[in-house]
Design an enzyme around this catalytic site. Sequence first.
Site, short mmCIF file in Angstrom:
data_model
loop_
_atom_site.label_atom_id
_atom_site.label_comp_id
_atom_site.label_asym_id
_atom_site.label_seq_id
_atom_site.Cartn_x
_atom_site.Cartn_y
_atom_site.Cartn_z
N HIS A 181 10.84 0.76 49.09
CA HIS A 181 12.02 1.66 48.05
C HIS A 181 11.31 2.70 47.61
O HIS A 181 10.15 2.61 47.24
CB HIS A 181 12.51 0.62 47.04
CG HIS A 181 13.10 1.71 45.85
ND1 HIS A 181 14.40 1.99 46.24
CD2 HIS A 181 12.81 2.21 44.69
CE1 HIS A 181 14.96 2.88 45.20
NE2 HIS A 181 14.15 3.03 44.33
N SER A 183 12.21 6.56 45.39
CA SER A 183 13.18 7.31 44.80
C SER A 183 12.35 8.27 43.82
O SER A 183 11.42 8.11 43.89
CB SER A 183 14.06 6.15 43.87
OG SER A 183 13.23 5.73 42.82
#
Length: 320
Positions: A181, A183
């Site tokens: 992930h 971000s």
Amino acid sequence: MLTLLMMAAAPQMTDMDACLLNAVKESVGDVTVAEVKILCEEKLNPERELHDSALDHRIAEERISNASDFSLTAHKNNYVLPFTFNQTPNQAPFDPDELPLQHTEMKFQFSFKMPLTVPLLDDSGRLFFAYTNQSWWQAYNSEYSAPFRETNHEPELFWVQSVDWQLGDWLVPFWVLGINHQSNGQNEEKSRSWNRIIGSLVFEKDDWTVLARAWYRLPEDEKESPEDSKGDDNPDILDYMGYGELGLVYKHNDHTFSGLFRNNLDFDENRGAVELGWSFPLGRKVRGYVQYYYGYGESLIDYNVRTNRIGVGLEMTPIL
């Protein structure tokens, strides 16, 4: 008295003996004597050119450290670049009246991993958690409070499987498969994120190490409107980041040269990126580091904007 006589009669312990004994005491699990010896030779003879590859030394060091469960080791290289110059700063996400971007800023990265399991599958596989933080700081923009322009957070969970494959003259010591992930922790128009399944193969030959990574982006729902907080913030990110990357590391004496290459393999709208690094000794524990980046995707806020940056600073834990 008997003890003193025995000590006097015993042969004096060498530095290598002491290092081996200490390493064996501290390590547990499946660490081999050969790996302990590689590490001790490197510690006791830092100037000597060793016959083992740079990857052998990195693996040996990590296996000794990871023998103690839940220990932290470097994942990607850790560095700080106090001075970088970006010829093409991306002003678009920021109000030029509130934050006019400077060409010069600081960039740093810290990255670690830790084992989550004891060695499994015949002591050849292990599950890891890793976290990488990469930040771009307008440190010299004091008139506008010197804010952090962008910070990317990258947690990942992956399996490392040791193998002993041979591909021509190249050795494949392990493969990696995991979920990733990434971000930037922003909201609304500045929000960027994506999730991937990533597979990696490592190849080594003499002083060369090659990392080939390919990924599949996990799909997200489309936004109902640009202002919607839910949904895909960057649906076209694969057009700029592509479906994988190739990393190269060449180690010559105590100098390390690295390259990272990406391309979307679209001949109509071809986009890619290259990152070049040079790491060199400055002292016993400190290394100088020069980094050059050109192309798309240096940061998530700039994934669709071409960056042209050069930076100089220090590297705390090298790639190899």
